[in-house]
Scaffold this motif. Structure first.
Motif, PDB file in Angstrom:
ATOM      1  N   CYS A 227       0.831  -1.213   0.000  1.00 37.30           N
ATOM      2  CA  CYS A 227       0.000   0.000   0.000  1.00 37.30           C
ATOM      3  C   CYS A 227       0.867   1.265   0.000  1.00 37.30           C
ATOM      4  O   CYS A 227       0.467   2.279  -0.565  1.00 37.30           O
ATOM      5  CB  CYS A 227      -0.927   0.011   1.208  1.00 37.30           C
ATOM      6  SG  CYS A 227      -2.323  -1.100   1.010  1.00 37.30           S
ATOM      7  N   LYS A 228       2.012   1.220   0.609  1.00 38.66           N
ATOM      8  CA  LYS A 228       2.873   2.402   0.681  1.00 38.66           C
ATOM      9  C   LYS A 228       3.534   2.716  -0.656  1.00 38.66           C
ATOM     10  O   LYS A 228       3.806   3.872  -0.961  1.00 38.66           O
ATOM     11  CB  LYS A 228       3.968   2.223   1.748  1.00 38.66           C
ATOM     12  CG  LYS A 228       3.434   2.045   3.143  1.00 38.66           C
ATOM     13  CD  LYS A 228       2.557   3.201   3.530  1.00 38.66           C
ATOM     14  CE  LYS A 228       1.689   2.888   4.711  1.00 38.66           C
ATOM     15  NZ  LYS A 228       0.618   3.812   4.926  1.00 38.66           N
ATOM     16  N   ILE A 229       3.802   1.703  -1.465  1.00 36.19           N
ATOM     17  CA  ILE A 229       4.495   1.932  -2.734  1.00 36.19           C
ATOM     18  C   ILE A 229       3.647   1.555  -3.941  1.00 36.19           C
ATOM     19  O   ILE A 229       4.097   1.665  -5.071  1.00 36.19           O
ATOM     20  CB  ILE A 229       5.841   1.170  -2.791  1.00 36.19           C
ATOM     21  CG1 ILE A 229       5.624  -0.331  -2.660  1.00 36.19           C
ATOM     22  CG2 ILE A 229       6.787   1.697  -1.748  1.00 36.19           C
ATOM     23  CD1 ILE A 229       6.849  -1.171  -2.921  1.00 36.19           C
ATOM     24  N   GLY A 230       2.417   1.100  -3.694  1.00 32.36           N
ATOM     25  CA  GLY A 230       1.557   0.637  -4.772  1.00 32.36           C
ATOM     26  C   GLY A 230       0.955   1.782  -5.573  1.00 32.36           C
ATOM     27  O   GLY A 230       1.132   2.952  -5.269  1.00 32.36           O
ATOM     28  N   GLY A 231       0.254   1.416  -6.592  1.00 33.87           N
ATOM     29  CA  GLY A 231      -0.372   2.402  -7.465  1.00 33.87           C
ATOM     30  C   GLY A 231       0.416   2.543  -8.754  1.00 33.87           C
ATOM     31  O   GLY A 231       1.450   1.926  -8.957  1.00 33.87           O
ATOM     32  N   ARG A 232      -0.087   3.384  -9.598  1.00 35.72           N
ATOM     33  CA  ARG A 232       0.486   3.533 -10.937  1.00 35.72           C
ATOM     34  C   ARG A 232       1.813   4.283 -10.950  1.00 35.72           C
ATOM     35  O   ARG A 232       2.680   4.002 -11.772  1.00 35.72           O
ATOM     36  CB  ARG A 232      -0.532   4.258 -11.815  1.00 35.72           C
ATOM     37  CG  ARG A 232      -0.108   4.417 -13.230  1.00 35.72           C
ATOM     38  CD  ARG A 232      -1.216   5.022 -14.045  1.00 35.72           C
ATOM     39  NE  ARG A 232      -0.802   5.142 -15.427  1.00 35.72           N
ATOM     40  CZ  ARG A 232      -1.536   5.684 -16.362  1.00 35.72           C
ATOM     41  NH1 ARG A 232      -2.735   6.139 -16.069  1.00 35.72           N
ATOM     42  NH2 ARG A 232      -1.091   5.770 -17.594  1.00 35.72           N
ATOM     43  N   TRP A 233       2.006   5.238 -10.039  1.00 30.59           N
ATOM     44  CA  TRP A 233       3.123   6.166 -10.169  1.00 30.59           C
ATOM     45  C   TRP A 233       4.219   6.043  -9.120  1.00 30.59           C
ATOM     46  O   TRP A 233       5.356   6.434  -9.385  1.00 30.59           O
ATOM     47  CB  TRP A 233       2.586   7.603 -10.147  1.00 30.59           C
ATOM     48  CG  TRP A 233       1.576   7.867 -11.200  1.00 30.59           C
ATOM     49  CD1 TRP A 233       0.243   8.090 -11.022  1.00 30.59           C
ATOM     50  CD2 TRP A 233       1.803   7.933 -12.617  1.00 30.59           C
ATOM     51  NE1 TRP A 233      -0.372   8.284 -12.225  1.00 30.59           N
ATOM     52  CE2 TRP A 233       0.573   8.193 -13.234  1.00 30.59           C
ATOM     53  CE3 TRP A 233       2.938   7.784 -13.415  1.00 30.59           C
ATOM     54  CZ2 TRP A 233       0.431   8.322 -14.604  1.00 30.59           C
ATOM     55  CZ3 TRP A 233       2.799   7.912 -14.788  1.00 30.59           C
ATOM     56  CH2 TRP A 233       1.560   8.176 -15.362  1.00 30.59           C
ATOM     57  N   LYS A 234       3.924   5.571  -7.934  1.00 29.70           N
ATOM     58  CA  LYS A 234       4.889   5.662  -6.832  1.00 29.70           C
ATOM     59  C   LYS A 234       6.211   4.967  -7.117  1.00 29.70           C
ATOM     60  O   LYS A 234       7.281   5.545  -6.897  1.00 29.70           O
ATOM     61  CB  LYS A 234       4.273   5.164  -5.534  1.00 29.70           C
ATOM     62  CG  LYS A 234       3.261   6.133  -4.975  1.00 29.70           C
ATOM     63  CD  LYS A 234       2.679   5.645  -3.679  1.00 29.70           C
ATOM     64  CE  LYS A 234       1.638   6.636  -3.194  1.00 29.70           C
ATOM     65  NZ  LYS A 234       0.887   6.117  -2.062  1.00 29.70           N
ATOM     66  N   LEU A 235       6.173   3.739  -7.593  1.00 29.10           N
ATOM     67  CA  LEU A 235       7.438   3.045  -7.884  1.00 29.10           C
ATOM     68  C   LEU A 235       8.210   3.734  -9.005  1.00 29.10           C
ATOM     69  O   LEU A 235       9.441   3.790  -8.969  1.00 29.10           O
ATOM     70  CB  LEU A 235       7.187   1.578  -8.236  1.00 29.10           C
ATOM     71  CG  LEU A 235       7.185   0.621  -7.056  1.00 29.10           C
ATOM     72  CD1 LEU A 235       6.825  -0.787  -7.510  1.00 29.10           C
ATOM     73  CD2 LEU A 235       8.482   0.621  -6.304  1.00 29.10           C
ATOM     74  N   LEU A 236       7.494   4.255  -9.986  1.00 34.38           N
ATOM     75  CA  LEU A 236       8.171   4.990 -11.060  1.00 34.38           C
ATOM     76  C   LEU A 236       8.889   6.219 -10.511  1.00 34.38           C
ATOM     77  O   LEU A 236      10.029   6.505 -10.879  1.00 34.38           O
ATOM     78  CB  LEU A 236       7.179   5.416 -12.139  1.00 34.38           C
ATOM     79  CG  LEU A 236       6.654   4.312 -13.048  1.00 34.38           C
ATOM     80  CD1 LEU A 236       5.539   4.848 -13.925  1.00 34.38           C
ATOM     81  CD2 LEU A 236       7.766   3.748 -13.894  1.00 34.38           C
ATOM     82  N   ILE A 237       8.218   6.947  -9.638  1.00 36.44           N
ATOM     83  CA  ILE A 237       8.824   8.139  -9.032  1.00 36.44           C
ATOM     84  C   ILE A 237      10.040   7.740  -8.205  1.00 36.44           C
ATOM     85  O   ILE A 237      11.119   8.331  -8.343  1.00 36.44           O
ATOM     86  CB  ILE A 237       7.789   8.897  -8.166  1.00 36.44           C
ATOM     87  CG1 ILE A 237       6.685   9.485  -9.051  1.00 36.44           C
ATOM     88  CG2 ILE A 237       8.473   9.988  -7.345  1.00 36.44           C
ATOM     89  CD1 ILE A 237       5.462   9.959  -8.280  1.00 36.44           C
ATOM     90  N   LEU A 238       9.872   6.747  -7.358  1.00 38.30           N
ATOM     91  CA  LEU A 238      10.988   6.293  -6.522  1.00 38.30           C
ATOM     92  C   LEU A 238      12.160   5.831  -7.384  1.00 38.30           C
ATOM     93  O   LEU A 238      13.319   6.137  -7.087  1.00 38.30           O
ATOM     94  CB  LEU A 238      10.528   5.169  -5.589  1.00 38.30           C
ATOM     95  CG  LEU A 238       9.529   5.566  -4.507  1.00 38.30           C
ATOM     96  CD1 LEU A 238       8.992   4.329  -3.803  1.00 38.30           C
ATOM     97  CD2 LEU A 238      10.147   6.524  -3.510  1.00 38.30           C
ATOM     98  N   ASN A 239      11.856   5.112  -8.454  1.00 35.55           N
ATOM     99  CA  ASN A 239      12.910   4.611  -9.333  1.00 35.55           C
ATOM    100  C   ASN A 239      13.678   5.748  -9.997  1.00 35.55           C
ATOM    101  O   ASN A 239      14.893   5.670 -10.188  1.00 35.55           O
ATOM    102  CB  ASN A 239      12.323   3.669 -10.380  1.00 35.55           C
ATOM    103  CG  ASN A 239      13.387   2.905 -11.112  1.00 35.55           C
ATOM    104  OD1 ASN A 239      14.352   2.423 -10.527  1.00 35.55           O
ATOM    105  ND2 ASN A 239      13.231   2.786 -12.419  1.00 35.55           N
ATOM    106  N   ARG A 240      12.973   6.825 -10.366  1.00 38.28           N
ATOM    107  CA  ARG A 240      13.654   7.963 -10.994  1.00 38.28           C
ATOM    108  C   ARG A 240      14.580   8.679 -10.009  1.00 38.28           C
ATOM    109  O   ARG A 240      15.573   9.285 -10.404  1.00 38.28           O
ATOM    110  CB  ARG A 240      12.643   8.972 -11.552  1.00 38.28           C
ATOM    111  CG  ARG A 240      11.777   8.456 -12.682  1.00 38.28           C
ATOM    112  CD  ARG A 240      12.556   7.730 -13.764  1.00 38.28           C
ATOM    113  NE  ARG A 240      11.721   7.295 -14.853  1.00 38.28           N
ATOM    114  CZ  ARG A 240      11.194   6.078 -14.978  1.00 38.28           C
ATOM    115  NH1 ARG A 240      11.391   5.174 -14.055  1.00 38.28           N
ATOM    116  NH2 ARG A 240      10.473   5.764 -16.036  1.00 38.28           N
ATOM    117  N   LEU A 241      14.269   8.584  -8.727  1.00 39.25           N
ATOM    118  CA  LEU A 241      15.086   9.234  -7.691  1.00 39.25           C
ATOM    119  C   LEU A 241      16.205   8.316  -7.171  1.00 39.25           C
ATOM    120  O   LEU A 241      16.949   8.706  -6.278  1.00 39.25           O
ATOM    121  CB  LEU A 241      14.193   9.671  -6.520  1.00 39.25           C
ATOM    122  CG  LEU A 241      13.167  10.749  -6.848  1.00 39.25           C
ATOM    123  CD1 LEU A 241      12.192  10.919  -5.688  1.00 39.25           C
ATOM    124  CD2 LEU A 241      13.859  12.058  -7.178  1.00 39.25           C
TER     125      LEU A 241
END
Length: 127
Positions: free
Chosen positions: A27-41
């Motif tokens: 739930c903390k990293i799920g969804g369409r965008w969160k992992l993508l954002i984290l990966n870019r950082l």
């Protein structure tokens, strides 16, 4: 706002998520965008516009909302520099950095699974 019924489906699901560490983490990293954002950082801190430019299809509003959630959850650190114009940087926190090898393994699994599914679809089409 009314009181939530103790035996409502939403309340039961919320309790389950809080008790199950795996569901909580997803739930903390799920969804369409969160992992993508984290990966870019992953590599370095980035400005808002740099994050936006590295994720195709995300709106500024959605990026803002997701960054706020990630910051609230302690996964992203936001630094405001006292400059004119103001400069804001985003970077992973230490706890978020612990996720990097996990999402890299998940990415490998995704590649393997996608290939398997495509192979099965192709085999069914040939039959």
């Amino acid at each position: 706002m009314g009181k939530i019924k103790e035996n409502s489906t939403n309340n039961i699901n919320k309790k389950y998520i809080q008790e199950c560490d795996l569901s909580y983490a997803v739930c903390k990293i799920g969804g369409r965008w969160k992992l993508l954002i984290l990966n870019r950082l992953k590599e370095r801190k980035l400005r808002f516009s740099e994050v936006r430019d590295r994720i195709s299809g995300i709106t500024e509003r959605m990026l803002t909302l997701q960054l706020r959630e990630l910051e609230k959850e302690g996964l992203v650190k936001r630094t405001v520099h006292a400059e004119v114009p103001p400069r804001v940087d985003y970077e992973l926190t230490d706890i978020a950095r612990e996720l990097v090898p996990i999402w890299e393994d998940l990415e490998k699994w995704g590649t393997k699974h996608r290939s398997l599914v495509q192979k099965n679809i192709k085999a069914q089409a040939e039959n």
